[in-house]
Design a protein around this motif. Sequence first.
Motif, PDB file in Angstrom:
ATOM      1  N   VAL A 220       0.854  -1.202   0.000  1.00  0.00           N
ATOM      2  CA  VAL A 220       0.000   0.000   0.000  1.00  0.00           C
ATOM      3  C   VAL A 220       0.882   1.241   0.000  1.00  0.00           C
ATOM      4  CG1 VAL A 220      -1.623   1.363   1.379  1.00  0.00           C
ATOM      5  CG2 VAL A 220      -2.007  -1.078   1.059  1.00  0.00           C
ATOM      6  N   ARG A 221       1.913   1.233   0.821  1.00  0.00           N
ATOM      7  CA  ARG A 221       2.833   2.375   0.895  1.00  0.00           C
ATOM      8  C   ARG A 221       3.526   2.591  -0.461  1.00  0.00           C
ATOM      9  NH1 ARG A 221       5.816   0.691   4.903  1.00  0.00           N
ATOM     10  NH2 ARG A 221       4.344   1.404   6.462  1.00  0.00           N
ATOM     11  N   SER A 222       3.982   1.535  -1.077  1.00  0.00           N
ATOM     12  CA  SER A 222       4.652   1.637  -2.380  1.00  0.00           C
ATOM     13  C   SER A 222       3.695   2.157  -3.456  1.00  0.00           C
ATOM     14  CB  SER A 222       5.206   0.272  -2.771  1.00  0.00           C
ATOM     15  OG  SER A 222       5.826   0.329  -4.019  1.00  0.00           O
ATOM     16  N   LEU A 223       2.472   1.627  -3.482  1.00  0.00           N
ATOM     17  CA  LEU A 223       1.461   2.081  -4.441  1.00  0.00           C
ATOM     18  C   LEU A 223       1.170   3.563  -4.243  1.00  0.00           C
ATOM     19  CD1 LEU A 223      -0.697   1.513  -6.629  1.00  0.00           C
ATOM     20  CD2 LEU A 223      -2.228   0.817  -4.785  1.00  0.00           C
ATOM     21  N   ALA A 224       1.028   3.995  -3.000  1.00  0.00           N
ATOM     22  CA  ALA A 224       0.729   5.403  -2.711  1.00  0.00           C
ATOM     23  C   ALA A 224       1.876   6.317  -3.135  1.00  0.00           C
ATOM     24  CB  ALA A 224       0.430   5.585  -1.224  1.00  0.00           C
ATOM     25  N   ARG A 225       3.103   5.927  -2.852  1.00  0.00           N
ATOM     26  CA  ARG A 225       4.250   6.755  -3.242  1.00  0.00           C
ATOM     27  C   ARG A 225       4.368   6.881  -4.747  1.00  0.00           C
ATOM     28  NH1 ARG A 225       8.856   5.155   1.209  1.00  0.00           N
ATOM     29  NH2 ARG A 225       7.826   6.261   2.882  1.00  0.00           N
TER      30      ARG A 225
ATOM     31  N   SER B  81      -7.286  -5.508  -8.418  1.00  0.00           N
ATOM     32  CA  SER B  81      -5.935  -6.065  -8.493  1.00  0.00           C
ATOM     33  C   SER B  81      -5.053  -5.075  -9.243  1.00  0.00           C
ATOM     34  CB  SER B  81      -5.935  -7.410  -9.223  1.00  0.00           C
ATOM     35  OG  SER B  81      -6.312  -7.236 -10.578  1.00  0.00           O
ATOM     36  N   PHE B  82      -3.750  -5.251  -9.093  1.00  0.00           N
ATOM     37  CA  PHE B  82      -2.843  -4.437  -9.888  1.00  0.00           C
ATOM     38  C   PHE B  82      -1.603  -5.229 -10.234  1.00  0.00           C
ATOM     39  CE2 PHE B  82      -1.476  -3.300  -5.577  1.00  0.00           C
ATOM     40  CZ  PHE B  82      -0.091  -3.304  -5.676  1.00  0.00           C
TER      41      PHE B  82
ATOM     42  N   ARG C 175      11.396   3.006 -12.813  1.00  0.00           N
ATOM     43  CA  ARG C 175      11.010   2.309 -14.047  1.00  0.00           C
ATOM     44  C   ARG C 175       9.839   1.342 -13.861  1.00  0.00           C
ATOM     45  NH1 ARG C 175      14.044   3.352 -18.133  1.00  0.00           N
ATOM     46  NH2 ARG C 175      13.527   1.482 -19.277  1.00  0.00           N
ATOM     47  N   ARG C 176       8.927   1.667 -12.949  1.00  0.00           N
ATOM     48  CA  ARG C 176       7.753   0.819 -12.723  1.00  0.00           C
ATOM     49  C   ARG C 176       6.553   1.392 -13.459  1.00  0.00           C
ATOM     50  NH1 ARG C 176       9.347  -0.110  -6.628  1.00  0.00           N
ATOM     51  NH2 ARG C 176       8.794   2.084  -6.450  1.00  0.00           N
ATOM     52  N   ARG C 177       5.772   0.498 -14.042  1.00  0.00           N
ATOM     53  CA  ARG C 177       4.486   0.863 -14.660  1.00  0.00           C
ATOM     54  C   ARG C 177       3.403   0.029 -13.984  1.00  0.00           C
ATOM     55  NH1 ARG C 177       4.499   1.624 -20.598  1.00  0.00           N
ATOM     56  NH2 ARG C 177       4.939   3.734 -19.900  1.00  0.00           N
ATOM     57  N   TYR C 178       2.384   0.711 -13.486  1.00  0.00           N
ATOM     58  CA  TYR C 178       1.284   0.074 -12.786  1.00  0.00           C
ATOM     59  C   TYR C 178       0.066  -0.020 -13.703  1.00  0.00           C
ATOM     60  CZ  TYR C 178       3.563   0.719  -8.246  1.00  0.00           C
ATOM     61  OH  TYR C 178       4.430   0.664  -7.189  1.00  0.00           O
ATOM     62  N   THR C 179      -0.613  -1.155 -13.659  1.00  0.00           N
ATOM     63  CA  THR C 179      -1.902  -1.313 -14.309  1.00  0.00           C
ATOM     64  C   THR C 179      -2.877  -1.771 -13.232  1.00  0.00           C
ATOM     65  OG1 THR C 179      -0.868  -1.951 -16.398  1.00  0.00           O
ATOM     66  CG2 THR C 179      -3.190  -2.492 -16.132  1.00  0.00           C
ATOM     67  N   LEU C 180      -3.848  -0.920 -12.916  1.00  0.00           N
ATOM     68  CA  LEU C 180      -4.828  -1.205 -11.888  1.00  0.00           C
ATOM     69  C   LEU C 180      -6.130  -1.638 -12.538  1.00  0.00           C
ATOM     70  CD1 LEU C 180      -2.727   0.750 -10.576  1.00  0.00           C
ATOM     71  CD2 LEU C 180      -4.593   1.658  -9.226  1.00  0.00           C
ATOM     72  N   ARG C 181      -6.680  -2.743 -12.098  1.00  0.00           N
ATOM     73  CA  ARG C 181      -7.999  -3.175 -12.548  1.00  0.00           C
ATOM     74  C   ARG C 181      -8.996  -2.722 -11.492  1.00  0.00           C
ATOM     75  NH1 ARG C 181     -11.414  -7.746 -12.172  1.00  0.00           N
ATOM     76  NH2 ARG C 181      -9.960  -8.764 -10.757  1.00  0.00           N
ATOM     77  N   VAL C 182      -9.890  -1.822 -11.891  1.00  0.00           N
ATOM     78  CA  VAL C 182     -10.811  -1.217 -10.929  1.00  0.00           C
ATOM     79  C   VAL C 182     -12.213  -1.774 -11.103  1.00  0.00           C
ATOM     80  CG1 VAL C 182      -9.446   0.888 -10.747  1.00  0.00           C
ATOM     81  CG2 VAL C 182     -11.282   0.777 -12.422  1.00  0.00           C
TER      82      VAL C 182
END
Length: 135
Positions: free
Chosen positions: A14-19, A76-77, A126-133
């Motif tokens: 959660v902390r990593s996602l928020a940052r 999920s992400f 160099r991270r790319r996030y894909t969130l399924r909402v």
Amino acid sequence: MTVVTTSRKPVPEVRSLARDLAFAIGAEYATRGKMGMGDLLSSHDGPVLIVSRSGQSFLIQVFSGGEAVAGIRVLSFAVEEREGAISRGLAVSDRALASALEGLVDMVFFVDALPEDRIVFDGRQRRRYTLRVAP
């Protein structure tokens, strides 16, 4: 200025996602500590995004002017290594979500370029996030 923070006792993901979300939208990341919701919302002028874990999913609550304006349930992400140039802001494929976030965070609405009910953004390192909402 927009602020992104977490629940009071966040798990590391959660902390990593928020940052990384704060990085993507050009917001400030604030450590929550023992600050209550009233103190948190009253101490910031701009929008406040709170990232938390809710059972098996994640929740991103968006507040503006002390009022809740959107709740984004992340089912999920996935995180992958980003190739090429970094993109700032959020890429959103849900029309209702894009309408709720318009003017609050840096985002672009994509109709056909993304699968339905997705948010994509580039984080740090160099991270790319894909969130399924949830629709």
